[in-house]
Design a protein around this motif. Structure first.
Motif, PDB file in Angstrom:
ATOM      1  N   LEU A 158       0.873  -1.235  -0.058  1.00  0.00           N
ATOM      2  CA  LEU A 158       0.089  -0.120  -0.140  1.00  0.00           C
ATOM      3  C   LEU A 158       0.689   1.231  -0.022  1.00  0.00           C
ATOM      4  O   LEU A 158       1.716   1.322   0.702  1.00  0.00           O
ATOM      5  CB  LEU A 158      -0.740   0.061   1.290  1.00  0.00           C
ATOM      6  CG  LEU A 158      -1.781   1.269   1.350  1.00  0.00           C
ATOM      7  CD1 LEU A 158      -2.892   1.331   0.236  1.00  0.00           C
ATOM      8  CD2 LEU A 158      -2.349   1.172   2.754  1.00  0.00           C
ATOM      9  N   THR A 159       0.485   2.189  -0.916  1.00  0.00           N
ATOM     10  CA  THR A 159       1.307   3.318  -0.915  1.00  0.00           C
ATOM     11  C   THR A 159       0.573   4.322  -0.171  1.00  0.00           C
ATOM     12  O   THR A 159      -0.649   4.680  -0.327  1.00  0.00           O
ATOM     13  CB  THR A 159       1.310   3.904  -2.320  1.00  0.00           C
ATOM     14  OG1 THR A 159       2.246   2.946  -3.084  1.00  0.00           O
ATOM     15  CG2 THR A 159       2.352   5.316  -2.256  1.00  0.00           C
ATOM     16  N   LEU A 160       1.149   5.261   0.492  1.00  0.00           N
ATOM     17  CA  LEU A 160       0.495   6.527   1.305  1.00  0.00           C
ATOM     18  C   LEU A 160       1.034   7.554   0.596  1.00  0.00           C
ATOM     19  O   LEU A 160       2.103   8.024   0.472  1.00  0.00           O
ATOM     20  CB  LEU A 160       0.969   6.514   2.930  1.00  0.00           C
ATOM     21  CG  LEU A 160       0.938   5.313   3.777  1.00  0.00           C
ATOM     22  CD1 LEU A 160       1.468   5.211   5.231  1.00  0.00           C
ATOM     23  CD2 LEU A 160      -0.539   4.635   3.797  1.00  0.00           C
ATOM     24  N   ASP A 161      -0.158   8.564   0.531  1.00  0.00           N
ATOM     25  CA  ASP A 161       0.081   9.585  -0.316  1.00  0.00           C
ATOM     26  C   ASP A 161       0.521  10.853   0.649  1.00  0.00           C
ATOM     27  O   ASP A 161      -0.231  11.301   1.570  1.00  0.00           O
ATOM     28  CB  ASP A 161      -1.216  10.003  -1.141  1.00  0.00           C
ATOM     29  CG  ASP A 161      -1.206  11.276  -1.890  1.00  0.00           C
ATOM     30  OD1 ASP A 161      -0.042  11.992  -1.823  1.00  0.00           O
ATOM     31  OD2 ASP A 161      -2.225  11.594  -2.529  1.00  0.00           O
ATOM     32  N   ALA A 162       1.667  11.473   0.714  1.00  0.00           N
ATOM     33  CA  ALA A 162       2.064  12.394   1.465  1.00  0.00           C
ATOM     34  C   ALA A 162       1.247  13.597   1.233  1.00  0.00           C
ATOM     35  O   ALA A 162       1.201  14.438   2.091  1.00  0.00           O
ATOM     36  CB  ALA A 162       3.515  12.879   0.885  1.00  0.00           C
ATOM     37  N   GLU A 163       0.588  13.812   0.037  1.00  0.00           N
ATOM     38  CA  GLU A 163      -0.433  15.137   0.260  1.00  0.00           C
ATOM     39  C   GLU A 163      -1.666  15.041   0.890  1.00  0.00           C
ATOM     40  O   GLU A 163      -2.114  15.921   1.064  1.00  0.00           O
ATOM     41  CB  GLU A 163      -0.846  15.244  -1.375  1.00  0.00           C
ATOM     42  CG  GLU A 163       0.138  15.293  -2.395  1.00  0.00           C
ATOM     43  CD  GLU A 163       0.620  16.797  -2.556  1.00  0.00           C
ATOM     44  OE1 GLU A 163      -0.128  17.707  -1.937  1.00  0.00           O
ATOM     45  OE2 GLU A 163       1.561  17.065  -3.013  1.00  0.00           O
ATOM     46  N   THR A 164      -1.585  13.844   1.632  1.00  0.00           N
ATOM     47  CA  THR A 164      -2.990  13.727   2.616  1.00  0.00           C
ATOM     48  C   THR A 164      -2.559  14.057   3.934  1.00  0.00           C
ATOM     49  O   THR A 164      -3.513  14.169   4.738  1.00  0.00           O
ATOM     50  CB  THR A 164      -3.407  12.266   2.425  1.00  0.00           C
ATOM     51  OG1 THR A 164      -2.515  11.391   2.954  1.00  0.00           O
ATOM     52  CG2 THR A 164      -4.015  11.958   1.111  1.00  0.00           C
ATOM     53  N   ARG A 176       8.243  14.419   2.701  1.00  0.00           N
ATOM     54  CA  ARG A 176       8.935  13.706   1.549  1.00  0.00           C
ATOM     55  C   ARG A 176      10.393  13.525   1.690  1.00  0.00           C
ATOM     56  O   ARG A 176      11.097  12.673   1.102  1.00  0.00           O
ATOM     57  CB  ARG A 176       8.436  14.524   0.192  1.00  0.00           C
ATOM     58  CG  ARG A 176       6.986  14.011   0.031  1.00  0.00           C
ATOM     59  CD  ARG A 176       6.551  14.759  -1.421  1.00  0.00           C
ATOM     60  NE  ARG A 176       5.331  14.260  -1.992  1.00  0.00           N
ATOM     61  CZ  ARG A 176       4.748  14.841  -2.647  1.00  0.00           C
ATOM     62  NH1 ARG A 176       4.651  16.252  -2.909  1.00  0.00           N
ATOM     63  NH2 ARG A 176       3.311  14.381  -3.173  1.00  0.00           N
ATOM     64  N   THR A 177      11.055  14.867   2.213  1.00  0.00           N
ATOM     65  CA  THR A 177      12.865  14.838   2.274  1.00  0.00           C
ATOM     66  C   THR A 177      13.343  14.256   3.665  1.00  0.00           C
ATOM     67  O   THR A 177      14.411  14.454   3.812  1.00  0.00           O
ATOM     68  CB  THR A 177      13.220  16.152   2.031  1.00  0.00           C
ATOM     69  OG1 THR A 177      12.519  17.177   2.774  1.00  0.00           O
ATOM     70  CG2 THR A 177      12.510  16.599   0.446  1.00  0.00           C
ATOM     71  N   ASP A 178      12.376  14.008   4.601  1.00  0.00           N
ATOM     72  CA  ASP A 178      13.052  13.566   5.699  1.00  0.00           C
ATOM     73  C   ASP A 178      13.389  12.275   5.614  1.00  0.00           C
ATOM     74  O   ASP A 178      12.594  11.358   5.695  1.00  0.00           O
ATOM     75  CB  ASP A 178      11.735  13.551   6.827  1.00  0.00           C
ATOM     76  CG  ASP A 178      12.105  13.330   8.331  1.00  0.00           C
ATOM     77  OD1 ASP A 178      13.172  12.718   8.672  1.00  0.00           O
ATOM     78  OD2 ASP A 178      11.490  13.498   9.148  1.00  0.00           O
ATOM     79  N   PRO A 179      14.827  12.203   6.051  1.00  0.00           N
ATOM     80  CA  PRO A 179      15.551  10.643   5.809  1.00  0.00           C
ATOM     81  C   PRO A 179      15.254   9.620   6.667  1.00  0.00           C
ATOM     82  O   PRO A 179      15.192   8.515   6.465  1.00  0.00           O
ATOM     83  CB  PRO A 179      17.059  11.368   5.892  1.00  0.00           C
ATOM     84  CG  PRO A 179      16.788  12.404   6.914  1.00  0.00           C
ATOM     85  CD  PRO A 179      15.747  13.152   6.388  1.00  0.00           C
TER      86      PRO A 179
END
Length: 276
Positions: A158-164, A176-179
């Motif tokens: 399952l892919t989680l959408d960062a936009e949500t 998105r950029t947090d390692p």
């Protein structure tokens, strides 16, 4: 002004804490899937301004804790990390009331802990967008999930959408950029843990007697507000507050209205700190 510390739990998990002198209470922050406790530093700072110390473990396979990325191993393992953190916080702050604050998967983990055998000084809980709605899973996925969890626990399902997560573009960009965030798909074992935990939670909630605050964004597309209605319908606690914030996305504490949300959390905590 909070003072930051960090260490390793007996479980092997990483933890960090933000302490204040003579705290009025201690809050254990329980993060969601694919993130880590460090994303709650601003929550801890706000709690610190109100006199609360905070501690946050990273789940197995998350943040700075060991394990396959995104794999919590099982709900018991995640709950075990919370329990160990609560015990450590209790030892560090004798006589101080304890609270557990969990978001999303962390909300499910927090509820699992609170409906089990919480520490005797736990005075209540806060859950945000608890992962209790698995209605999007198809019948086939429900049948296959236990098998995949056993034979291919690391398979991405399952892919989680960062936009949500938030309406704030900077929060999304930072996510998105947090390692330390897991940007891959949710693995089968974590997905199965959520499904089984959510399925069993209504029955567990009936025995809950601790005070509980439930928060949810009204426009949450990742975990719909119906998840919090599960708590409203089934919780046996005589002290239950459910707040749905119109227009907010999945992480109320990371929305443009976060000051209002965190002020509500602090006010609720203040109202549930036993008199000294």
């Amino acid at each position: 002004m909070t003072r930051h510390g960090q260490g390793t739990l007996p479980t092997g998990q990483y933890w960090q804490g933000w302490t204040v002198p003579d705290p009025v209470g201690v809050v254990v922050l329980v993060h969601g899937a694919h993130e880590h406790g460090g994303r709650y530093a601003h929550v801890a700072q706000r709690l610190g301004e109100a006199g609360y110390a905070s501690y946050a473990p990273d789940h197995p396979g998350h943040g700075r804790s060991p394990g396959r990325r995104g794999d919590i191993v099982g709900l018991d393992a995640a709950v075990g990390g919370v329990a160990a953190t609560v015990r450590a916080a209790a030892d560090r702050h004798p006589g101080v009331p304890l609270f557990v604050y969990g978001h999303s998967l962390g909300g499910l983990v927090a509820l699992q802990y609170l409906t089990g055998e919480p520490h005797e000084r736990v005075a209540g809980g806060v859950v945000s967008a608890p992962a209790l709605d698995t209605s999007t899973a198809t019948p086939v996925q429900r049948v296959v999930a236990p098998l995949l969890a056993r034979v291919a626990p690391g398979l991405g399902v399952l892919t989680l959408d960062a936009e949500t997560v938030s309406r704030d573009p900077q929060v999304v960009a930072d996510y998105r950029t947090d390692p330390l965030n897991h940007t891959g798909r949710m693995v089968a074992r974590t997905g199965h843990a959520i499904m089984t935990g959510a399925a069993g939670m209504p029955g567990r909630l009936r025995g809950l007697r601790l005070p509980l605050l439930v928060l949810h964004g009204g426009d949450d597309r990742l975990m719909p507000p119906s998840a919090s209605e599960v708590v409203r319908r089934h919780a046996g606690s005589p002290d239950l507050t459910v707040r749905v914030y119109d227009g907010l996305y999945h992480e109320p504490h990371n929305e443009p209205e976060q000051d209002e949300v965190l002020a509500d959390v602090v006010a609720w905590l203040d109202g549930h700190v036993p008199a000294r």
